[in-house]
Each structure stands twice: as structure tokens, then as C-alpha cells.
Scaffold this active site. Structure first.
Site, PDB file in Angstrom:
ATOM      1  N   TYR A 131       0.820  -1.215   0.000  1.00  0.00           N
ATOM      2  CA  TYR A 131       0.000   0.000   0.000  1.00  0.00           C
ATOM      3  C   TYR A 131       0.854   1.266   0.000  1.00  0.00           C
ATOM      4  O   TYR A 131       0.434   2.299  -0.500  1.00  0.00           O
ATOM      5  CB  TYR A 131      -0.891   0.044   1.243  1.00  0.00           C
ATOM      6  CG  TYR A 131      -2.207  -0.664   1.123  1.00  0.00           C
ATOM      7  CD1 TYR A 131      -2.264  -2.038   0.947  1.00  0.00           C
ATOM      8  CD2 TYR A 131      -3.404   0.034   1.211  1.00  0.00           C
ATOM      9  CE1 TYR A 131      -3.468  -2.694   0.859  1.00  0.00           C
ATOM     10  CE2 TYR A 131      -4.619  -0.619   1.130  1.00  0.00           C
ATOM     11  CZ  TYR A 131      -4.654  -1.978   0.956  1.00  0.00           C
ATOM     12  OH  TYR A 131      -5.850  -2.616   0.872  1.00  0.00           O
ATOM     13  N   LYS A 141       3.265 -15.042   3.489  1.00  0.00           N
ATOM     14  CA  LYS A 141       3.474 -15.831   2.265  1.00  0.00           C
ATOM     15  C   LYS A 141       4.973 -16.050   2.121  1.00  0.00           C
ATOM     16  O   LYS A 141       5.590 -15.701   1.110  1.00  0.00           O
ATOM     17  CB  LYS A 141       2.863 -15.080   1.068  1.00  0.00           C
ATOM     18  CG  LYS A 141       2.850 -15.843  -0.237  1.00  0.00           C
ATOM     19  CD  LYS A 141       1.817 -16.948  -0.303  1.00  0.00           C
ATOM     20  CE  LYS A 141       1.969 -17.752  -1.580  1.00  0.00           C
ATOM     21  NZ  LYS A 141       1.110 -18.963  -1.621  1.00  0.00           N
ATOM     22  N   ASP A 194      -2.766 -18.214   1.776  1.00  0.00           N
ATOM     23  CA  ASP A 194      -3.763 -18.971   0.987  1.00  0.00           C
ATOM     24  C   ASP A 194      -4.437 -20.016   1.870  1.00  0.00           C
ATOM     25  O   ASP A 194      -5.662 -20.199   1.831  1.00  0.00           O
ATOM     26  CB  ASP A 194      -3.136 -19.596  -0.267  1.00  0.00           C
ATOM     27  CG  ASP A 194      -1.831 -20.329   0.000  1.00  0.00           C
ATOM     28  OD1 ASP A 194      -1.283 -20.241   1.117  1.00  0.00           O
ATOM     29  OD2 ASP A 194      -1.357 -21.015  -0.934  1.00  0.00           O
ATOM     30  N   ASP A 240      -6.287  -6.785   4.548  1.00  0.00           N
ATOM     31  CA  ASP A 240      -7.432  -6.190   3.854  1.00  0.00           C
ATOM     32  C   ASP A 240      -8.359  -7.298   3.357  1.00  0.00           C
ATOM     33  O   ASP A 240      -9.566  -7.280   3.574  1.00  0.00           O
ATOM     34  CB  ASP A 240      -6.917  -5.352   2.675  1.00  0.00           C
ATOM     35  CG  ASP A 240      -8.046  -4.730   1.871  1.00  0.00           C
ATOM     36  OD1 ASP A 240      -8.995  -4.220   2.493  1.00  0.00           O
ATOM     37  OD2 ASP A 240      -7.978  -4.779   0.621  1.00  0.00           O
ATOM     38  N   ASP A 266     -12.182  -8.843   5.162  1.00  0.00           N
ATOM     39  CA  ASP A 266     -13.467  -8.900   4.452  1.00  0.00           C
ATOM     40  C   ASP A 266     -14.028 -10.313   4.521  1.00  0.00           C
ATOM     41  O   ASP A 266     -15.221 -10.521   4.738  1.00  0.00           O
ATOM     42  CB  ASP A 266     -13.305  -8.511   2.973  1.00  0.00           C
ATOM     43  CG  ASP A 266     -13.693  -7.057   2.705  1.00  0.00           C
ATOM     44  OD1 ASP A 266     -13.427  -6.215   3.593  1.00  0.00           O
ATOM     45  OD2 ASP A 266     -14.242  -6.779   1.624  1.00  0.00           O
TER      46      ASP A 266
HETATM   47  C1  IPM Z   1     -10.360  -1.067   4.009  1.00  0.00           C
HETATM   48  C2  IPM Z   1     -10.609  -0.540   2.623  1.00  0.00           C
HETATM   49  C3  IPM Z   1      -9.446   0.361   2.221  1.00  0.00           C
HETATM   50  C4  IPM Z   1      -8.208  -0.490   2.214  1.00  0.00           C
HETATM   51  C5  IPM Z   1      -9.626   1.111   0.898  1.00  0.00           C
HETATM   52  C6  IPM Z   1     -10.888   1.955   0.889  1.00  0.00           C
HETATM   53  C7  IPM Z   1      -8.446   1.958   0.550  1.00  0.00           C
HETATM   54  O1  IPM Z   1     -10.799  -1.589   1.745  1.00  0.00           O
HETATM   55  O2  IPM Z   1     -10.278  -0.234   4.944  1.00  0.00           O
HETATM   56  O3  IPM Z   1     -10.273  -2.271   4.179  1.00  0.00           O
HETATM   57  O4  IPM Z   1      -7.890  -1.155   1.227  1.00  0.00           O
HETATM   58  O5  IPM Z   1      -7.515  -0.495   3.241  1.00  0.00           O
HETATM   59 MG    MG Z   2     -10.867  -3.478   2.669  1.00  0.00          MG
END
Ligand code: IPM
Ligand code: MG
Length: 360
Positions: free
Chosen positions: A135, A190, A222, A246, A250
């Protein structure tokens, strides 16, 4: 206590309004000031993170953040895209430690796409490093390739990068968090392919020596993605880098039924923090009053606990959220999946219900 309120784009304004309502109902000595951030800030001031917004955030004890992003900005140069606002805040405030708890509320066991027995009682804490990795790696950009499979072709590159101190400090955060929980840390990387990951793993092993009461194990990313859906309860504290964190956060959020339930905290070394729901700006449902404000309300509770030293008030909010779920109130994302006897409510009605439950 000074709180900067940055609602942002999409459903951001709707969900943050409910969290602010809940905070006001607590009657604490708290100053809240709002500013534009993300696409709306670009529209008004030509930049997603205007200097005044950044200054407000820096001067505050904590930032309550909604979400940024909308497809209509996809064509902008990267530096002007809404996402740069949250990345800029993380970098400028040094918010390297991101806490993303994935807790399955008993009332929502049926809302998950996984079998109830796999997720009932689930309580995972993902700790994501937030200011390093691909990032924020340099160099990055476009160029003509001089080697690789297609020399002479246009190529784009981002650099995955981690330094020892960056890994050490997030390691300490993870082990200290584990000491307050079940004393287990899984470090995800990884290292079979990436040198950054090998350094990550080596440093984690070293830091672990200072925490003999905590058990450390390692998992490749993975495999971790697979284990999270196969046997999620075998995780307790999961620590990983920015990019893997990230993606895995999710994934973990959906174990709990809806990403609309998950709060997050991003802290720097002075416990100044930014608090935001783990979900995004959801422009597809913006303005319709159907978004789930609970992730943001629970983020406000984390803010009270971590940055403002108000643990009792944090607990009041969390108890109130459990109470409204137990009463059967559901926004659209969690409605109709958890059994009979539920009431479908709007964003505002959910916020009002949490305020009402605070009083009891
Ligand atoms: C998160 C989001 C952000 C990230 C984006 C909006 C830049 O997906 O906070 O997880 O990738 O960190
Ligand atoms: Mg995210």
C-alpha cells in the site's frame, strides 16, 4: 474529549449520523466537529483530504469515520481518488495498528452463509498492519519493461516492502492483545514466495520470545483464507500485513452474517485513533436509508474504549446493540436470515432503537 467526525461518501453520512446520535445520548463531555472527506471533499475543495480536514483530525483525540469512494471518481488521477483520503489519514496520523474483530452475535448465527455450528460463538481478532506493505511501498508507477516476459512493453509496478521496526511494533500489539484473550497468535504471511514475508515471520518469532505466555503459530495466507471458512473458530488473534489483512478481514466479516456489523479501530503509538466500520461506502444503496449503522455505532464504542478512556460507556453501547438484536430488529442486510419474529427497520430506526436501549 475532541472527536473529528468525517462521514465521507455514499452511506457514510447516514451511518455516521446514527453513531453521533448514540454518542450524544451518552451525555459525555465530548466536542464533535465535522469536516468533508473523500469524494465530497474533492467536489467541494478539489482534494479528497483537504488540509483543514487533516488538521482537524490531527488535533482530535479520535476520528469517527464513515466511508469513502464512489465509482464516479474512478477516472480521476489516483492522488485525487476518494480512497486517498483514508490512506492519507492512516499515514499522516501514523495509524499502524488496525483492529478488526469478527464476532458472531448469537442472534445472527442464521444470517451467515456458513453452518451455525461452525460460527456459533466465533470471536476472532484480526490485527492488520496498516501503514506499510504494498500500500505504501516505493517505488511505484509505470514504465517500459526492460526485462521480464515482455521487454519493451508498458508495465505498472507497486513495491511490497516491510522494515523490521514496522513488523516488531505490530507484533507487540498482537501479542499484548492475545495476553488479554486466549493467549494464541496466528501470524499469516506468504514466506514460501516473498522475502517481505520471510522477514515478517522471522521478526514475529523473535518478538514472541518476549511473550512466553502466548503461543505463536504461522500460516500461509492462501491456507488461512481456506481455514477461515473451513474451521474459523480455530483462530483467535490473527496478525498479518496490510494487503493480506485487507482481504482476510473482508472474508472474516462475512462469517458473522454481514459486513454491516463489523467495527474497526486504527491506532497510533499515542492511542490516538480512527474508528470506522469495516465496510465501504456502498454507493449502490446510498441515500435509501437501508444501510446498517451498527458497525459504525460499534466503532464509536471502540473509540470510547481505546482512545477516550470511557470503557463503561463503550459497554453500554455494546449492551444496547445486543438488546436491539435480541428484540428482533434487523436492517435489510441481516433481515430474514436468522429465524422468525423479526422486524425490518431503516438506518434511522436502528439508531433510534439503540438510543432507546441505552436508557434501559
Ligand atoms: C479497508 C478498505 C481500504 C483499504 C480502501 C478503501 C483503501 O478496503 O479499509 O479495508 O484497502 O484499506
Ligand atoms: Mg478493505
Amino acid at each position: 474529549m475532541k472527536v473529528a467526525v468525517l462521514a465521507g461518501d455514499g452511506i457514510g453520512t447516514e451511518i455516521v449520523a446514527e453513531a453521533v446520535k448514540v454518542l450524544k445520548a451518552l451525555d459525555l463531555k465530548m466536542e464533535m466537529e465535522s469536516a468533508l472527506v473523500g469524494g465530497v471533499a474533492y467536489d467541494a475543495h478539489g482534494h479528497p483530504l483537504p488540509p483543514a480536514t487533516l488538521a482537524l483530525a490531527k488535533a482530535a483525540d479520535a476520528v469517527l469515520f464513515g466511508a469513502v469512494g464512489d465509482w464516479k471518481y474512478d477516472k480521476l488521477e489516483r492522488q485525487f481518488r476518494p480512497e486517498q483520503a483514508i490512506l492519507g489519514l492512516r499515514k499522516e496520523l501514523g495509524l499502524f495498528a488496525n483492529f478488526r474483530p469478527a464476532i458472531c452475535y448469537e442472534e445472527l448465527v442464521g444470517a451467515s452463509s456458513l453452518k451455525p455450528e461452525l460460527i456459533s460463538g466465533l470471536d476472532i481478532l484480526i490485527i492488520r498492519e496498516l501503514t506499510g506493505d504494498i500500500y505504501f511501498g516505493t517505488p511505484r508507477g509505470r514504465r517500459v519493461a526492460t526485462d521480464g516476459h515482455f521487454p519493451g512493453a508498458e508495465e505498472a509496478f507497486d513495491t511490497m516492502r516491510y522494515s523490521r521496526p514496522e513488523i516488531e511494533r505490530i507484533g507487540h500489539v498482537a501479542f499484548q492483545a492475545a495476553q488479554k484473550r486466549s493467549k494464541r497468535v496466528t501470524s499469516v504471511d506468504k514466506n514460501n514466495v516473498l522475502e517481505t514475508s520471510q522477514l515478517w515471520k522471522d521478526v514475529m518469532v523473535e518478538v514472541a520470545k518476549q511473550y512466553p505466555d502466548v503461543a505463536l503459530d504461522h500460516m500461509l495466507v492462501d491456507n488461512a483464507a481456506m481455514q477461515l471458512v473451513k474451521e474459523p473458530k480455530k483462530f483467535d488473534v490473527l496478525v498479518t500485513g496490510n494487503m493480506f489483512g485487507d482481504i482476510l478481514s473482508d472474508e472474516a466479516s462475512m462469517l458473522t452474517g454481514s459486513i454491516g456489523m463489523l467495527p474497526s479501530a486504527s491506532l497510533n503509538s499515542k492511542n490516538q485513533g480512527l474508528y470506522e466500520p469495516s465496510h465501504g461506502s456502498a454507493p449502490d444503496i446510498a441515500g435509501r436509508g437501508i444501510a446498517n449503522p451498527l458497525a459504525t455505532i460499534l466503532s464509536a464504542a471502540m473509540m470510547l474504549r481505546f482512545s477516550l478512556n470511557q470503557a463503561a460507556s463503550a459497554e453500554r453501547i455494546e449492551t444496547a446493540v445486543k438488546a436491539v438484536l435480541a428484540k428482533g430488529l434487523r436492517t435489510a442486510d441481516i433481515y430474514g436470515k436468522g429465524g422468525a419474529g423479526m422486524t425490518k427497520v431503516s438506518t434511522r430506526e436502528m439508531g433510534d432503537a439503540v438510543v432507546a436501549a441505552l436508557a434501559n
